[in-house]
Each structure stands twice: as C-alpha cells, then as structure tokens.
Design a protein around this motif. Structure first.
Motif, PDB file in Angstrom:
ATOM      1  N   TYR A   1      51.455  28.860  13.020  1.00  0.00           N
ATOM      2  CA  TYR A   1      52.562  29.520  13.716  1.00  0.00           C
ATOM      3  C   TYR A   1      53.313  28.534  14.605  1.00  0.00           C
ATOM      4  CZ  TYR A   1      50.827  33.843  11.821  1.00  0.00           C
ATOM      5  OH  TYR A   1      50.454  34.823  10.933  1.00  0.00           O
TER       6      TYR A   1
ATOM      7  N   GLY B   1      55.996  37.732  10.489  1.00  0.00           N
ATOM      8  CA  GLY B   1      55.843  36.409  11.094  1.00  0.00           C
ATOM      9  C   GLY B   1      55.244  36.424  12.479  1.00  0.00           C
TER      10      GLY B   1
ATOM     11  N   LYS C   1      57.997  31.906  13.421  1.00  0.00           N
ATOM     12  CA  LYS C   1      56.692  32.563  13.405  1.00  0.00           C
ATOM     13  C   LYS C   1      55.974  32.359  14.734  1.00  0.00           C
ATOM     14  CE  LYS C   1      55.050  30.558   9.759  1.00  0.00           C
ATOM     15  NZ  LYS C   1      54.141  30.248   8.647  1.00  0.00           N
TER      16      LYS C   1
END
Length: 210
Positions: free
Chosen positions: A190, A173, A151
């Motif tokens: 992330y 993502g 991600k």
C-alpha cells in the motif's frame, strides 16, 4: 529521533510527536524485507495438490491376462501408468511450503518497512478516527482531506472500532489493519499507511517487546 506531524480527520495539524528511532528511524534493510515477503507468501500457499499413484488407484488387483501365449505385451495390472485410467508416475502429493524466519529477522523487516514509509513521507498519523455510525462517505471524505489518493492501509489500535472498519470495507484499495497484526507485505503493497496516534503507541509497544 524521527518526528511526524499529527493531524485531525480534517487534515489540520494538531501536534507533533517523536517516533521510536529503533522502529521508525532505522536504515531500511531491503534484503531482510525481501526474505520476509518471500516467507509470508510461501506460508500463504496451501500445498493441497494430489494425484494417485498406481498403488492408490482403485482396481487392477488381478493380472489382466496370462504372461505368455497371447501375443500381447505382458501386463501385471490394468492400473499401470502406461494404461488409460492408471496411476500417475511420481504423482504430486500435499506438501508444506512454509518458511520460518527468526524473530529478530521478522522484527527487523517490519521496522525496515515502517522506516521506509517515514522516509518516503507516506506515513500519516491521525489523532483519532471515529464515526458515529458506519458511513463510507465519511471515510472517503477523511482520506481526501489527508490527501491520500492511492492505495492506503489504515492501522487502528484494536478491533473495537467497528464503525471505522465497516466504513472502509467498500472502498477499493483501502484496508483496515490492527497495530499488533502488521506485516511486511501489506506495508510494502500500500502506498500510504494511516496510523491513529494510539496505533503508533501500540506498534511501538509490540515491536519493543518482540
């Protein structure tokens, strides 16, 4: 001062820049980052749950039967919480879940999150990201060249790079963010943070004035 290598969209090194030590080079404060995450998630809650109390339920203004002589339990209204269709005892009402953090705490949390990305080598700086037209394939190709396999959050200087935003919107993502709207939750959520060189300068400008 922490240094980071700047690469182009093909992943080739272009130059090396120094990052602001007060923003990208501090010791991450886990406690402050936790407080910022809790506050942000709380502020996202919408306290709209609501139920009617006995005074708000429609009807029931007349005593259903006389007080004595019927053999039944005395009752003053058919909207009693004991009755079907009656009000709710201690009914939930709309409330404000928001939490406020001091500006310096917010800034420290952001700087801690950015510094943690530098420490983990998960902060990537690209000299510039530009596409002639929106093309998801080109964005995927760039991320593969940067060896971003998980991600990722791509941080741009402003909101005028429409081709870049459109190219990334269908990639699972991957999100696009602006340098002046960074938040701790996304930075921690992330795995990689991809900055443009201009976005790094804008972030330093914003957080230096915070």
């Amino acid at each position: 001062m922490p240094k980071v290598q700047v690469v182009n969209m093909q992943g080739s090194p272009v130059e090396e820049i120094e990052l602001n030590e007060l923003i990208f080079g501090i010791e991450p404060n886990n406690s402050v980052m936790h407080s910022a995450v809790v506050a942000q998630l709380a502020n996202a809650r919408v306290g709209t749950q609501s139920a009617l109390t006995r005074s708000e339920v429609r009807g029931g203004g007349r005593k259903p039967w006389r007080q004595k002589g019927t053999g039944r339990a005395r009752a003053g209204t058919i909207r009693s919480p004991l009755w079907r269709g009656g009000g709710i005892v201690f009914a939930p009402k709309p409330r404000d879940y928001s939490k406020k953090l001091p500006k310096k705490v917010k800034r420290l949390a952001l700087c801690s999150a950015l510094s943690s990305k530098v420490i983990d080598n998960s902060l990537i700086v690209v000299d510039q990201i530009s596409f002639e037209k929106p093309k998801t394939k080109e964005m995927v190709k760039m991320l593969e060249a940067l060896k971003v396999s998980k991600k990722a959050m791509v941080v741009l200087e402003g909101c005028d790079e429409n081709n870049v935003m459109t190219s990334a919107r269908n990639i699972e993502g991957v999100i696009i963010s602006r340098a002046d709207t960074l938040n701790v939750v996304d930075l921690l959520k992330y795995d990689y943070v991809v900055f443009t060189k201009a976005a790094v300068m804008k972030t330093e400008e914003v957080l230096s004035n915070a």
